[in-house]
Enzyme design. Structure first.
Site, PDB file in Angstrom:
ATOM      1  N   CYS A  63     112.786 -14.017 -32.255  1.00 23.57           N
ATOM      2  CA  CYS A  63     111.732 -13.587 -31.328  1.00 23.57           C
ATOM      3  C   CYS A  63     111.840 -12.074 -31.153  1.00 23.57           C
ATOM      4  O   CYS A  63     112.432 -11.391 -31.977  1.00 23.57           O
ATOM      5  CB  CYS A  63     111.809 -14.325 -29.996  1.00 23.57           C
ATOM      6  SG  CYS A  63     113.227 -13.871 -28.972  1.00 23.57           S
ATOM      7  N   ARG A  64     111.291 -11.548 -30.096  1.00 18.69           N
ATOM      8  CA  ARG A  64     111.303 -10.104 -29.879  1.00 18.69           C
ATOM      9  C   ARG A  64     112.700  -9.594 -29.546  1.00 18.69           C
ATOM     10  O   ARG A  64     113.172  -8.618 -30.112  1.00 18.69           O
ATOM     11  CB  ARG A  64     110.322  -9.720 -28.756  1.00 18.69           C
ATOM     12  CG  ARG A  64     110.203  -8.213 -28.563  1.00 18.69           C
ATOM     13  CD  ARG A  64     109.153  -7.837 -27.543  1.00 18.69           C
ATOM     14  NE  ARG A  64     109.562  -7.910 -26.158  1.00 18.69           N
ATOM     15  CZ  ARG A  64     110.456  -7.137 -25.554  1.00 18.69           C
ATOM     16  NH1 ARG A  64     111.099  -6.220 -26.227  1.00 18.69           N
ATOM     17  NH2 ARG A  64     110.732  -7.281 -24.289  1.00 18.69           N
TER      18      ARG A  64
END
Length: 98
Positions: A63-64
């Site tokens: 993810c980020r």
């Protein structure tokens, strides 16, 4: 649960064609670039998509920053998959994106 750094994930991708990277970010986040081999399945769609995944493969969740992918990793492992988290997420990814 095993965690991998971005550097370790990059090396694993180079060495392992069976490894599946799943990017759980939202659509607009992925539009800025994702790991070239990654499959995009947003976190909220993962429970529905899991039936199409192979339990014999190894998964790296991305993810980020690493928080959502950690939740995705926990979900995958609880569902009988072999999943690991990429710590630092795309914020720490210093390699090619597409």
């Amino acid at each position: 649960m095993k965690d991998y750094s971005t550097h370790e994930v990059h090396e694993l991708i180079q060495d392992n064609n069976e490894l599946v990277v799943i990017d759980v970010r939202e659509h607009e986040e992925v539009s800025t670039g994702k790991i070239p081999t990654a499959v995009h399945i947003p976190l909220d769609e993962l429970p529905h998509a899991i039936s199409h995944l192979d339990k014999d493969k190894q998964y790296i969740m991305v993810c980020r920053s690493g928080a959502r992918s950690n939740k995705a990793t926990e979900f995958m492992n609880a569902s009988g998959f072999n999943a690991c988290n990429m710590t630092g997420g795309m914020l720490d990814w210093k390699f090619d994106v597409n």
